[in-house]
Scaffold this active site. Structure first.
Site, PDB file in Angstrom:
ATOM      1  N   ASP A  72       0.813  -1.216   0.000  1.00 22.81           N
ATOM      2  CA  ASP A  72       0.000   0.000   0.000  1.00 22.81           C
ATOM      3  C   ASP A  72       0.851   1.274   0.000  1.00 22.81           C
ATOM      4  O   ASP A  72       2.066   1.230   0.163  1.00 22.81           O
ATOM      5  CB  ASP A  72      -0.992   0.013   1.178  1.00 22.81           C
ATOM      6  CG  ASP A  72      -0.358  -0.414   2.506  1.00 22.81           C
ATOM      7  OD1 ASP A  72       0.883  -0.390   2.614  1.00 22.81           O
ATOM      8  OD2 ASP A  72      -1.106  -0.770   3.419  1.00 22.81           O
ATOM      9  N   ASP A 141      -8.004  -2.815  13.922  1.00 25.05           N
ATOM     10  CA  ASP A 141      -9.354  -3.294  13.614  1.00 25.05           C
ATOM     11  C   ASP A 141      -9.329  -4.532  12.720  1.00 25.05           C
ATOM     12  O   ASP A 141     -10.350  -4.947  12.185  1.00 25.05           O
ATOM     13  CB  ASP A 141     -10.175  -2.181  12.930  1.00 25.05           C
ATOM     14  CG  ASP A 141      -9.484  -1.660  11.678  1.00 25.05           C
ATOM     15  OD1 ASP A 141      -8.429  -2.214  11.274  1.00 25.05           O
ATOM     16  OD2 ASP A 141      -9.987  -0.685  11.086  1.00 25.05           O
ATOM     17  N   HIS A 143      -7.587  -4.874   9.845  1.00 21.52           N
ATOM     18  CA  HIS A 143      -7.418  -4.667   8.397  1.00 21.52           C
ATOM     19  C   HIS A 143      -6.053  -5.196   7.958  1.00 21.52           C
ATOM     20  O   HIS A 143      -5.079  -5.143   8.703  1.00 21.52           O
ATOM     21  CB  HIS A 143      -7.621  -3.201   7.985  1.00 21.52           C
ATOM     22  CG  HIS A 143      -6.586  -2.217   8.431  1.00 21.52           C
ATOM     23  ND1 HIS A 143      -6.877  -1.121   9.215  1.00 21.52           N
ATOM     24  CD2 HIS A 143      -5.264  -2.125   8.168  1.00 21.52           C
ATOM     25  CE1 HIS A 143      -5.781  -0.414   9.418  1.00 21.52           C
ATOM     26  NE2 HIS A 143      -4.778  -1.012   8.795  1.00 21.52           N
ATOM     27  N   GLU A 148      -9.776  -1.746   4.771  1.00 19.48           N
ATOM     28  CA  GLU A 148     -10.515  -1.366   5.959  1.00 19.48           C
ATOM     29  C   GLU A 148     -11.763  -2.225   6.118  1.00 19.48           C
ATOM     30  O   GLU A 148     -12.173  -2.914   5.179  1.00 19.48           O
ATOM     31  CB  GLU A 148     -10.932   0.112   5.808  1.00 19.48           C
ATOM     32  CG  GLU A 148      -9.760   1.077   5.678  1.00 19.48           C
ATOM     33  CD  GLU A 148      -9.091   1.387   7.015  1.00 19.48           C
ATOM     34  OE1 GLU A 148      -8.915   0.466   7.827  1.00 19.48           O
ATOM     35  OE2 GLU A 148      -8.734   2.554   7.235  1.00 19.48           O
TER      36      GLU A 148
HETATM   37  C1  GLP Z   1      -1.257   0.623   8.324  1.00 20.68           C
HETATM   38  C2  GLP Z   1      -0.756  -0.141   7.124  1.00 20.68           C
HETATM   39  C3  GLP Z   1      -0.827  -1.633   7.334  1.00 20.68           C
HETATM   40  C4  GLP Z   1      -0.172  -1.984   8.644  1.00 20.68           C
HETATM   41  C5  GLP Z   1      -0.886  -1.288   9.765  1.00 20.68           C
HETATM   42  C6  GLP Z   1      -0.316  -1.608  11.135  1.00 20.68           C
HETATM   43  O1  GLP Z   1      -2.631   0.695   8.370  1.00 20.68           O
HETATM   44  N1  GLP Z   1      -1.480   0.162   5.948  1.00 20.68           N
HETATM   45  O2  GLP Z   1      -0.204  -2.275   6.246  1.00 20.68           O
HETATM   46  O3  GLP Z   1      -0.206  -3.377   8.806  1.00 20.68           O
HETATM   47  O4  GLP Z   1      -0.780   0.105   9.554  1.00 20.68           O
HETATM   48  O5  GLP Z   1       0.730  -0.767  11.463  1.00 20.68           O
HETATM   49  P1  GLP Z   1       1.723  -1.043  12.636  1.00 20.68           P
HETATM   50  O6  GLP Z   1       2.568  -2.183  12.215  1.00 20.68           O
HETATM   51  O7  GLP Z   1       2.515   0.215  12.794  1.00 20.68           O
HETATM   52  O8  GLP Z   1       0.914  -1.387  13.830  1.00 20.68           O
END
Ligand code: GLP
Length: 259
Positions: A72, A141, A143, A148
């Site tokens: 992403d 959540d 995702h 989402e």
């Molecule tokens: C964002 C990214 C995800 C990632 C998530 C969790 O939403 N798009 O790909 O998995 O954050 O982030 P973190 O690893 O900092 O908790």
């Protein structure tokens, strides 16, 4: 689905990095075709990337014949912005390993035609032969990538509006101001991820415990998009004890015993 539970984030990360390296080496031993990997950002994969860098530097694995696609990117954030996923990947992985620049793919959140960029991304993934392995993290959540809640489990790469919750959670990277977090992102779809031969998802800390419970014990649901992994023949979640903290005692014991 398999769940690998380690006491700490570092232990689970080292497990994941070595697993990925083993898969790259296995494929290299049997074919000259590239290993195609999906990669994620966020705080979660950093230790896994650190271990992969160590393995590359120690000559235990090479990314010379690896093709990567990141999952992403924010829409409208300049590539050179420190919080763009382009910057993140350079800083935490690509600047330290031997993957050829032309093998690195990250969605262009500033492309003049975002839908065309998404379609071209799916085409490039298919042209590369599809994913051997997809490495993902999860949001609080549940995702996966930026899929989402209520994203179709059949979704492909597309532009997506971020939920207020995700903007709030990610505001820690944007001066704690949710309004500074881009409102939209481009993301591979749930089906893009589950189309991989193998999926490895990382989850660390008690903030992810609820999502892990939903993903592992809950129904397959577009409300928790990572739950789509229940339909995947080869999905692994690697987590620490804290992220496994809301599982039923029996589930926890089962995964610890069967590993
Ligand atoms: C964002 C990214 C995800 C990632 C998530 C969790 O939403 N798009 O790909 O998995 O954050 O982030 P973190 O690893 O900092 O908790």
């Amino acid at each position: 689905m398999k769940l690998i539970i380690r006491d700490t984030m570092v232990e689970a990360s080292v497990w994941a990095a070595r697993y990925i390296a083993e898969k790259i080496n296995e494929k290299a031993a049997r074919t000259s075709e590239p290993f195609v990997i999906g990669l994620c950002t966020g705080s979660t994969p950093i230790e896994t990337y650190n271990e992969l860098i160590r393995l590359v530097k120690a000559g235990k694995v090479s990314f010379k014949n690896v093709i990567s696609f990141n999952m992403d990117e924010y829409v409208g954030l300049p590539v050179e912005h420190p919080e763009s996923y382009h910057s993140f990947m350079a800083k935490y992985l690509f600047d330290h390993i031997d993957e050829p620049k032309e093998n690195i793919h990250i969605l262009d959140g500033n492309a003049p035609d975002l839908d065309a960029e998404c379609a071209a991304y799916e085409e490039a993934i298919a042209k590369a032969g599809g994913f051997d392995l997809f490495l993902g993290g999860i949001g609080e959540d549940g995702h996966i990538a930026f899929n989402e809640p209520f994203s179709s489990l059949a979704s492909r790469t597309r532009v997506i509006s971020l939920t207020p919750q995700t903007r709030e959670v990610n505001s820690r990277f944007f001066d704690n101001d949710p309004d500074k977090v881009p409102a939209q992102a481009m993301s591979v779809g749930v089906a893009t991820v589950t189309g991989a031969k193998e999926v490895v998802v990382l989850a660390f800390g008690s903030k992810k415990a609820h999502a892990i419970k939903d993903a592992v014990e809950g129904p397959v649901s577009h409300y928790c998009t990572v739950s789509a992994l229940q339909m995947h023949p080869c999905a692994i979640i690697a987590c620490d004890d804290a992220a496994a903290g809301e599982l039923r005692v029996n589930s926890y014991r089962y995964f610890k015993a069967t590993e």
